[in-house]
Design a protein around this motif. Structure first.
Motif, PDB file in Angstrom:
ATOM      1  N   LYS A   1       4.854   2.369  -7.553  1.00 40.09           N
ATOM      2  CA  LYS A   1       4.489   3.326  -6.891  1.00 40.09           C
ATOM      3  C   LYS A   1       4.725   3.421  -5.526  1.00 40.09           C
ATOM      4  CE  LYS A   1       0.631   6.728  -6.702  1.00 40.09           C
ATOM      5  NZ  LYS A   1      -0.685   7.053  -7.114  1.00 40.09           N
ATOM      6  N   ASN A   2       4.127   2.526  -4.923  1.00 39.72           N
ATOM      7  CA  ASN A   2       4.121   2.283  -3.355  1.00 39.72           C
ATOM      8  C   ASN A   2       4.972   0.897  -2.939  1.00 39.72           C
ATOM      9  OD1 ASN A   2       2.599   4.620  -2.578  1.00 39.72           O
ATOM     10  ND2 ASN A   2       0.907   3.385  -3.483  1.00 39.72           N
ATOM     11  N   PRO A   3       6.441   0.981  -2.957  1.00 39.42           N
ATOM     12  CA  PRO A   3       6.952  -0.572  -2.898  1.00 39.42           C
ATOM     13  C   PRO A   3       6.687  -1.259  -1.708  1.00 39.42           C
ATOM     14  CG  PRO A   3       8.482   1.279  -3.680  1.00 39.42           C
ATOM     15  CD  PRO A   3       7.158   1.947  -3.236  1.00 39.42           C
ATOM     16  N   ILE A   4       6.898  -0.720  -0.599  1.00 41.89           N
ATOM     17  CA  ILE A   4       6.378  -1.490   0.654  1.00 41.89           C
ATOM     18  C   ILE A   4       5.435  -0.621   1.556  1.00 41.89           C
ATOM     19  CG2 ILE A   4       7.341  -2.137   3.183  1.00 41.89           C
ATOM     20  CD1 ILE A   4       9.853  -2.321   1.514  1.00 41.89           C
ATOM     21  N   ILE A   5       4.123  -1.154   1.723  1.00 36.38           N
ATOM     22  CA  ILE A   5       3.124  -0.253   2.366  1.00 36.38           C
ATOM     23  C   ILE A   5       2.115  -1.270   3.131  1.00 36.38           C
ATOM     24  CG2 ILE A   5       1.594  -0.687   0.279  1.00 36.38           C
ATOM     25  CD1 ILE A   5       0.265   2.040   0.960  1.00 36.38           C
ATOM     26  N   ILE A   6       1.963  -0.665   4.444  1.00 38.44           N
ATOM     27  CA  ILE A   6       1.062  -1.306   5.159  1.00 38.44           C
ATOM     28  C   ILE A   6      -0.203  -0.258   5.579  1.00 38.44           C
ATOM     29  CG2 ILE A   6       0.436  -2.128   7.569  1.00 38.44           C
ATOM     30  CD1 ILE A   6       3.087  -3.316   7.859  1.00 38.44           C
ATOM     31  N   ASP A   7      -1.325  -0.546   5.147  1.00 42.98           N
ATOM     32  CA  ASP A   7      -2.457   0.370   5.413  1.00 42.98           C
ATOM     33  C   ASP A   7      -3.624  -0.277   6.213  1.00 42.98           C
ATOM     34  OD1 ASP A   7      -4.392   2.377   5.085  1.00 42.98           O
ATOM     35  OD2 ASP A   7      -4.642   2.119   2.821  1.00 42.98           O
ATOM     36  N   GLN A   8      -3.588   0.209   7.219  1.00 48.06           N
ATOM     37  CA  GLN A   8      -4.827  -0.197   8.337  1.00 48.06           C
ATOM     38  C   GLN A   8      -5.908   0.633   8.401  1.00 48.06           C
ATOM     39  OE1 GLN A   8      -2.142  -2.306  11.579  1.00 48.06           O
ATOM     40  NE2 GLN A   8      -4.137  -3.283  11.164  1.00 48.06           N
ATOM     41  N   ASN A   9      -6.055   1.323   7.314  1.00 50.05           N
ATOM     42  CA  ASN A   9      -7.168   2.450   7.286  1.00 50.05           C
ATOM     43  C   ASN A   9      -7.790   2.270   5.801  1.00 50.05           C
ATOM     44  OD1 ASN A   9      -9.111   4.007   8.457  1.00 50.05           O
ATOM     45  ND2 ASN A   9      -7.902   6.011   7.396  1.00 50.05           N
ATOM     46  N   TYR A  10      -7.730   1.074   5.443  1.00 50.66           N
ATOM     47  CA  TYR A  10      -8.024   0.921   3.867  1.00 50.66           C
ATOM     48  C   TYR A  10      -9.641   0.798   3.588  1.00 50.66           C
ATOM     49  CZ  TYR A  10      -8.642  -1.326  -0.772  1.00 50.66           C
ATOM     50  OH  TYR A  10      -8.746  -1.723  -1.853  1.00 50.66           O
ATOM     51  N   GLY A  11      -9.969   1.393   2.638  1.00 51.13           N
ATOM     52  CA  GLY A  11     -11.448   1.444   2.200  1.00 51.13           C
ATOM     53  C   GLY A  11     -12.502   1.907   2.914  1.00 51.13           C
ATOM     54  N   SER A  12     -12.306   2.560   4.069  1.00 50.26           N
ATOM     55  CA  SER A  12     -13.128   3.167   4.947  1.00 50.26           C
ATOM     56  C   SER A  12     -12.760   4.531   5.363  1.00 50.26           C
ATOM     57  CB  SER A  12     -13.521   2.351   5.908  1.00 50.26           C
ATOM     58  OG  SER A  12     -14.426   2.765   6.740  1.00 50.26           O
ATOM     59  N   LYS A  13     -13.859   5.391   5.680  1.00 52.42           N
ATOM     60  CA  LYS A  13     -13.525   6.645   6.293  1.00 52.42           C
ATOM     61  C   LYS A  13     -13.972   6.654   8.039  1.00 52.42           C
ATOM     62  CE  LYS A  13     -14.939   9.412   2.142  1.00 52.42           C
ATOM     63  NZ  LYS A  13     -15.718  10.369   1.696  1.00 52.42           N
ATOM     64  N   SER A  14     -13.928   5.398   8.389  1.00 56.70           N
ATOM     65  CA  SER A  14     -14.038   5.248   9.820  1.00 56.70           C
ATOM     66  C   SER A  14     -13.170   5.750  10.491  1.00 56.70           C
ATOM     67  CB  SER A  14     -14.604   3.931   9.880  1.00 56.70           C
ATOM     68  OG  SER A  14     -14.794   3.812  11.482  1.00 56.70           O
ATOM     69  N   THR A  15     -13.247   6.235  11.758  1.00 55.86           N
ATOM     70  CA  THR A  15     -12.322   6.709  12.386  1.00 55.86           C
ATOM     71  C   THR A  15     -12.029   5.686  13.529  1.00 55.86           C
ATOM     72  OG1 THR A  15     -14.071   7.737  14.227  1.00 55.86           O
ATOM     73  CG2 THR A  15     -13.189   9.246  12.092  1.00 55.86           C
ATOM     74  N   LYS A  16     -12.704   4.688  13.582  1.00 59.80           N
ATOM     75  CA  LYS A  16     -12.195   3.458  14.574  1.00 59.80           C
ATOM     76  C   LYS A  16     -11.255   2.673  14.024  1.00 59.80           C
ATOM     77  CE  LYS A  16     -17.093   3.128  16.423  1.00 59.80           C
ATOM     78  NZ  LYS A  16     -18.217   2.043  16.569  1.00 59.80           N
ATOM     79  N   PRO A  17     -10.347   2.226  14.860  1.00 63.05           N
ATOM     80  CA  PRO A  17      -9.085   1.812  14.357  1.00 63.05           C
ATOM     81  C   PRO A  17      -9.288   0.350  14.064  1.00 63.05           C
ATOM     82  CG  PRO A  17      -8.850   1.867  16.875  1.00 63.05           C
ATOM     83  CD  PRO A  17     -10.117   2.696  16.399  1.00 63.05           C
ATOM     84  N   SER A  18      -8.497  -0.432  13.266  1.00 63.50           N
ATOM     85  CA  SER A  18      -8.382  -1.683  13.024  1.00 63.50           C
ATOM     86  C   SER A  18      -7.921  -2.416  14.065  1.00 63.50           C
ATOM     87  CB  SER A  18      -7.518  -1.825  11.581  1.00 63.50           C
ATOM     88  OG  SER A  18      -7.624  -3.477  11.630  1.00 63.50           O
TER      89      SER A  18
END
Length: 408
Positions: free
Chosen positions: A321-338
């Motif tokens: 489904k998602n062959p190559i993915i970087i997700d730096q907003n995973y698992g939270s609804k926070s608006t503060k960046p990783s």
């Protein structure tokens, strides 16, 4: 006595050769009996049956296994623990070190270990735990059955961020110089294997199967150095292999993954003061029908840490489904960046099929953009001949060679 050339001399030479051959043969037999090492005694076998283990019974054999381990661990020479064919019921079982022998303890698992279906029997992180063991070989072709289907109903981690994870089938902490090979793990309660605070641990020819369970990662590695996983098959309900904080010099080679959530770095940044991840090689792997292929995931609003020096090479995707993915907003609804810095990541010779129109999706941190991300020879196509695309946010990307999808 002088020997005159002739028949008598030939006879004496013949007899001498015969004696020499007999001496050599005797030495070889003695060496073989000593396990192939001259001057060493035979290893000592500690059979769990001799310590009260009851195969095929409903009663637990936990104490019998602990007693057999204690005897082998306290033995100052080469030791082998034998688990003969049969089904053995076990509750929480801790194999505690350090041990006396300078050679690894071998556990020959020929039977099946089956977990007791009582959640109160597992107060800690592991069902079968190895703690402070220096030198271990676990092999034998047997099976470790976590009976997770009886306990998965207690897993509320999708709705409860403070949930307590169910016990891992094998939990290794402070383990050094270990090898696990030719073992089957099925239906874990939580992770099938959790390796933490360990050094020089190798996994070879494993078969890990638990397709229906939540959070049943095939293997989770954290705070460990020099871990190698090869020639194994993972069919799980979560990540096939996940790389957590503090993992260094991890090599994953010739793995078949699927179904499951793919091979993941993370989640990173969930707790304060996390350790960096550095030195990961994933190569010659095949992912089939997974939710994700190669994934790096970090939580937003995280503390500062780094994930760098990663190589993903010679990977085949089939219906991913998602062959190559970087997700730096995973698992939270926070608006503060990783604040996890991702850098020096190479994707090389990645090919196959996807069921998503977005084959490459890089969602990096606005505060800490991904740096030095390199793509070389990417060839991903849609299963329905839909045109595939790539999306890059806050990422510095270099591309060479074939690029399908086209660079974003």
């Amino acid at each position: 006595m002088n020997c005159v050339v002739g028949s008598s001399c030939s006879m004496m030479a013949s007899r001498g050769s015969t004696v020499l051959v007999l001496i050599l043969c005797s030495a070889l037999v003695s060496c073989h009996a000593a396990g192939g090492r001259a001057g060493r005694a035979l290893f000592t076998t500690f059979n769990v049956l001799n310590y009260g283990a009851k195969p095929g019974k409903q009663q637990e054999s936990t104490q019998a296994f602990v007693k057999a381990w204690r005897a082998a661990c306290d033995f100052d020479r080469e030791a082998r623990i034998l688990i003969p064919p049969g089904v053995y019921k076990l509750g929480e079982t801790i194999f505690q070190g350090p041990c006396k022998s300078q050679t690894p303890i071998t556990i020959l698992l020929q039977g099946t270990l089956q977990a007791v279906s009582d959640i109160s029997a597992y107060p800690d992180k592991g069902w079968i735990s190895f703690d402070e063991v220096n030198g271990l070989i676990l092999t034998g072709g047997g099976t470790i059955d976590g009976k997770g289907q009886d306990l998965w109903k207690y897993d509320d981690c999708k709705t409860n961020p403070d949930c307590t994870h169910l016990a891992a089938s094998i939990y290794m902490t402070k383990v050094k110089n270990a090898k696990v090979k030719s073992i089957n793990l099925i239906n874990s309660m939580g992770f099938h294997m959790h390796i933490t605070n360990s050094y020089l641990v190798r996994f070879h020819r494993l078969k890990i199967t638990s397709e229906d369970g939540p959070n049943t990662d095939g293997m989770h590695i954290s705070k460990s150095n020099t871990v190698k996983v090869s020639r194994s098959v993972f069919r799980t309900g979560d990540d096939c292999i996940s790389i957590g904080q503090g993992s260094n010099n991890v090599t994953i080679n010739k793995i078949t993954c699927g179904p499951g959530h793919g091979i993941s770095v993370g989640s990173l940044g969930k707790v304060a003061n996390e350790l960096d991840v550095q030195g990961l090689i994933v190569q010659n792997c095949t992912l089939v029908g997974t939710t994700n292929g190669l994934r790096i995931k970090t939580f937003p609003a995280s503390g500062p840490s780094k994930a760098s020096g990663m190589l993903f090479k010679d990977i085949i995707m089939e219906n991913v489904k998602n062959p190559i993915i970087i997700d730096q907003n995973y698992g939270s609804k926070s608006t503060k960046p990783s604040r996890v810095k991702i850098s020096d990541v190479i994707y090389q010779n990645i090919r196959g099929t996807t069921i998503s129109p977005v084959a490459v999706n890089l969602k990096c941190s606005a505060q800490e953009p991904c740096k030095n991300i390199r793509f070389h020879n990417i060839n991903l196509r849609h299963t329905s001949n839909v045109r595939v695309s790539s999306t890059c946010t806050n990422a510095v990307v270099q591309r060479t060679g074939l690029q399908s999808p086209q660079a974003c």
